[in-house]
Each structure stands twice: as C-alpha cells, then as structure tokens.
Design a protein around this motif. Sequence first.
Motif, short mmCIF file in Angstrom:
data_model
loop_
_atom_site.label_atom_id
_atom_site.label_comp_id
_atom_site.label_asym_id
_atom_site.label_seq_id
_atom_site.Cartn_x
_atom_site.Cartn_y
_atom_site.Cartn_z
N GLN A 148 1.23 -15.63 -13.66
CA GLN A 148 0.70 -15.77 -15.03
C GLN A 148 -0.57 -14.95 -15.19
N LYS A 149 -0.42 -13.69 -14.89
CA LYS A 149 -1.56 -12.81 -14.82
C LYS A 149 -2.38 -12.83 -16.12
N HIS A 150 -1.70 -12.85 -17.27
CA HIS A 150 -2.43 -12.72 -18.52
C HIS A 150 -3.34 -13.90 -18.79
N ARG A 151 -3.16 -15.00 -18.03
CA ARG A 151 -4.05 -16.14 -18.24
C ARG A 151 -5.28 -16.07 -17.35
N TYR A 152 -5.08 -15.63 -16.12
CA TYR A 152 -6.20 -15.73 -15.17
C TYR A 152 -6.88 -14.41 -14.89
N LEU A 153 -6.15 -13.33 -14.95
CA LEU A 153 -6.72 -12.05 -14.55
C LEU A 153 -6.85 -11.15 -15.77
N GLN A 154 -7.82 -10.30 -15.70
CA GLN A 154 -7.96 -9.32 -16.77
C GLN A 154 -6.87 -8.26 -16.59
N GLU A 155 -6.41 -7.76 -17.70
CA GLU A 155 -5.37 -6.74 -17.57
C GLU A 155 -5.98 -5.39 -17.23
N ASP A 156 -5.75 -4.95 -16.04
CA ASP A 156 -6.15 -3.60 -15.71
C ASP A 156 -5.23 -3.06 -14.62
N ILE A 157 -5.40 -1.80 -14.35
CA ILE A 157 -4.49 -1.13 -13.42
C ILE A 157 -4.71 -1.59 -11.99
N VAL A 158 -5.98 -1.95 -11.68
CA VAL A 158 -6.29 -2.34 -10.31
C VAL A 158 -5.56 -3.63 -9.94
N SER A 159 -5.55 -4.60 -10.88
CA SER A 159 -4.89 -5.86 -10.54
C SER A 159 -3.38 -5.65 -10.40
N ILE A 160 -2.79 -4.77 -11.20
CA ILE A 160 -1.37 -4.45 -11.05
C ILE A 160 -1.11 -3.84 -9.67
N ALA A 161 -2.00 -2.92 -9.28
CA ALA A 161 -1.83 -2.28 -7.97
C ALA A 161 -1.89 -3.33 -6.87
N LEU A 162 -2.80 -4.30 -7.03
CA LEU A 162 -2.92 -5.35 -6.01
C LEU A 162 -1.66 -6.21 -5.95
N ILE A 163 -1.15 -6.57 -7.14
CA ILE A 163 0.08 -7.39 -7.15
C ILE A 163 1.21 -6.63 -6.48
N VAL A 164 1.36 -5.34 -6.84
CA VAL A 164 2.44 -4.56 -6.24
C VAL A 164 2.26 -4.47 -4.73
N PHE A 165 1.03 -4.31 -4.27
CA PHE A 165 0.77 -4.25 -2.83
C PHE A 165 1.29 -5.51 -2.14
N ALA A 166 0.88 -6.66 -2.70
CA ALA A 166 1.29 -7.93 -2.10
C ALA A 166 2.80 -8.10 -2.15
N MET A 167 3.40 -7.76 -3.30
CA MET A 167 4.85 -7.96 -3.46
C MET A 167 5.65 -7.03 -2.54
N ALA A 168 5.13 -5.80 -2.32
CA ALA A 168 5.84 -4.88 -1.43
C ALA A 168 5.88 -5.46 -0.01
N VAL A 169 4.73 -6.01 0.43
CA VAL A 169 4.70 -6.62 1.76
C VAL A 169 5.68 -7.79 1.81
N ILE A 170 5.67 -8.64 0.75
CA ILE A 170 6.55 -9.81 0.74
C ILE A 170 8.01 -9.38 0.74
N ALA A 171 8.34 -8.36 -0.09
CA ALA A 171 9.74 -7.91 -0.18
C ALA A 171 10.24 -7.40 1.17
N GLU A 172 9.43 -6.60 1.85
CA GLU A 172 9.87 -6.08 3.15
C GLU A 172 9.96 -7.22 4.16
N THR A 173 9.07 -8.21 4.03
CA THR A 173 9.13 -9.35 4.94
C THR A 173 10.43 -10.14 4.75
N VAL A 174 10.85 -10.30 3.48
CA VAL A 174 12.10 -11.03 3.22
C VAL A 174 13.27 -10.30 3.89
N LEU A 175 13.27 -8.96 3.80
CA LEU A 175 14.34 -8.19 4.44
C LEU A 175 14.29 -8.36 5.96
N ALA A 176 13.07 -8.28 6.52
CA ALA A 176 12.93 -8.43 7.98
C ALA A 176 13.36 -9.82 8.42
N LEU A 177 13.06 -10.83 7.60
CA LEU A 177 13.48 -12.20 7.93
C LEU A 177 15.00 -12.31 7.95
#
Lengths: 266, 195
Positions: free
Chosen positions: B104-133
């Motif tokens: 729910q980014k629009h409620r807690y975080l300000q909309e900017d490119i940095v926060s999107i980059a951070l979310i994508v960073f975390a999700m990329a790690v999670i996605a690859e982890t799901v595949l490795a699992l």
Amino acid sequence: MFVLRQWWNRYALKTGVVVVAVASAWFMRITEGAALYEAYHWITRPIQPDLNREQVLENSYILELQQRIVELENQNRSLREFEDYVDTLNEPGIRARVIGHAADHWWQHLILNRGSRQGVKVGHIVTAPGGVVGRVVAVSSNTSKVLLITDATSRVGAKVSRSRVLGVVRGQSNDRLVMEFFEKDPDVKVGDVIVTSSYSRLFPRELPIGRVEFIDITKSPAPEAMIQLSAPSSIIEWAVISPFDPMESVDDPKVSNPEDNHKENP
Amino acid sequence: MTPLISPGKPPFYQQSWFLNTLVTAGSVLLCLLLLPGRIPGIELLGVAPHWLLIWVVAWSVKRTVWEGAIAGLVLGLLQDAMTAPQPTHTLSLIVAGVLTARLQKHRYLQEDIVSIALIVFAMAVIAETVLALQISFDQLLSDGSLYPSLPQVWLYHQRVALSSAILSSLWAPALYYPLNRWWDHRRASGYAQDS
C-alpha cells in the motif's frame, strides 16, 4: 439470484478480461511461446547480421583453421576423434545465427534464427566452433530454442578421448562443466580432450566437448574433473544445427553402468 | 486536458478502454520481447534485468492484492512459455505482485522513483528466492532430480539474485514512470467521467 446478478453486472467486464488474459497466457504456455519467439525474430530481424553465402564460407574457413590448430596441439591418439569431428561438421547442417538467450536467469538457453520451416526438429544437435553446444528443445516456424550442455539439468555421456575412460558431464550454469567418472582411479590428465561417448542417447558419439582443466581425484563418491569449454556460450554468435535422432536405448547393453539410467537430460 | 471519452460516439480505437488495453498489452509484449535479448550495456555477469518483475511491481503498486496476483499469474505463465514450465515462474511473480500490493505504497510512502527502485530490488531478491526454493524442494523430494546439490543452487542464487536485483531496480523507473503516468491519467479521466 439477485445478488449473483448484481455481482455479474458489476464485475462482468473484469471477469471477462481476467479470463481472456489467463487463457491467452495459458495458450502461450502450451505452445511454448512460439508466437512470442516469432515476434522476437521479426523484430530483431533488422539487427540480425545477414548470414549470406560469403559469410558462411568465411566462417567455414575460420572453423577449418581452428580445427587445424587443435590438430597441431593434439598430435596424439585424439587425432582419430578429430577426424570424426571434421566429418560430422561436413555433414549437411543448417547454419543459424544466435539471436537471443534464455528468458530468465536459471536456464541456459540459446535462441537460433532457424526453425521448422528450415527443417529444424526437436532433438537436433547444435554445434559451434568450440564443439557440441546443446540440443534443440523447442521450435517455432523461424526460431529454435537450444538447451545448452552448460545447463544445470543437462547430462551428457562422455569419455576421455586419449584413454577412453567413461563418465558423465553435467552443467553448472557457467562456462565450466563437471565430469564425473565411473571408475575410482581414472586415467585422465589436465589438457585431455573430452568427447561425447557412444553411451550418450541424446548426442551422437565423438563430438568434442572441451578440455580437462582441473582434476579432483579425492572427490567422493567418484572422482571429478572440471572441463573448460572451447567456446563460452555467452560469446557464440552462430551455430550449426545437425539432424540427429535420439536413440531410445544405448547401443551396447553388455557394459551397463549403475549411473546409466540417469545420465542424460530429459 | 480533454477527457478521452467525448459525449458523442467516437470510433472504438479512440475509446479509452481500447487505448488502455493497447498500452497495457503492448507494454507486456515489449517486456517479453526484451527478455531473450542481451543488449550490451544492460547486462551484468550475463544476467539481464527482470523486465516482467518490474512490470508486475509497476502494475501492483496502486492496485489490490487480487489484481497483483492475477498479473503475476499471467506474466508467470508467459515466462514459463518462453523458458520451461518447471520450476514455474508463476509462483515467484504472484508472490511479488501480492507483496507489492500489500505494501500500500500510496498510503505510507511518498511516490518517487527511489522507493520504486527499492521495492523492485526487494521483489527481485524474493522472486529469485522463490525459484531457488522450488528447485531445492525438487532436489530434496524427488530421487531422480537433475538439479545440482543444494550448496550449488544457493551459491548460484546469490549471484543471480544480486545482479538481477541491482539491474532491475536501476531499470525500474524506465518502465514504471511512463506506465504509471498513463494509468494515473486514465484513473483521473475515469473519475471525471463517473461524476
């Protein structure tokens, strides 16, 4: 009934969109993305270097020179295999450009710009200037997808060409392969040429794979050797697709190995 | 700004639902066609950005959990089509879509490119982890598994997850910004039409 009708009135469009999206994605999945690879082929067509006749001849000439270098280096018993290598390459093969790589980070695939229209079929063998590269696992009309022998799920029956010691080569998702020997004390040295063995069901025999770079004789349960590929798959630009019918069973049932049943990739 | 739907009956190709479908499906197609290419300059250690993951995150940021999950399912099936169905990519992209929508980014975080980059960073790690699992489970549960041993899988996972996360987060704004502008614009005109 009314509730259902109300729900339908509200969400009919959304449901329809979801059903259409999932169904079309599923259709793609069933057809192994053939339409996508066709689209990719047509879009990248302008930037695909043209593989005209002159270039093909030039490539063949470079290939021949490379093989001569190998020959000079090798002056030993692997000469016989080398001649076979030349023979296999002189067989009518389909020359293809590499136009893409795997669509995710876990598989080791190559996408070639020749497909069923040019006569490529699933199971055909792909070779490149360094030796065997992999086998075709899917085709669309103008592209084919190659599973590389460097893929972690790939298994190829192999032997040391000098001493005929048998083993299984498996991929590691990088430019090196691991060869597991069946014997406890194999006759293998650094620099030995590794070729596919006649126990390989999915590959023709005596295609070069690479050279032994490092041997771990203490490895349990069987000794292992690191094999350096002659040409890393990341820099291969073109390849030859040769027709090959995968064998249903190994040709010589007299010598059976316990590893035999899982030595090939699926 | 003129609304996309005028009171008259415009031809179907000028209607907003058609344009929106075109933009959405077109961007997915673009991501799919970027996958097999290894364009010089945007790959790191042989790993390219995970364009589909960026798309799922961009889609899910301002949507519900269900919408995120369905986008993950559809794009996961498409990626399965282009590679191989096992291990399946649907699971990793569904997880990424659901988690992004839960943020729910629009409620807690300000909309900017940095926060999107951070979310994508975390999700990329999670996605690859799901595949490795998935690969690990296959290795542990089936006898004839062709996958390498667990230490090798997780070593490879480290390399892939890190390069994929860095590259995807760097390229995320390139996809997120135009898509999100379009969806925002459409939302705004949609509300105007309702009132």
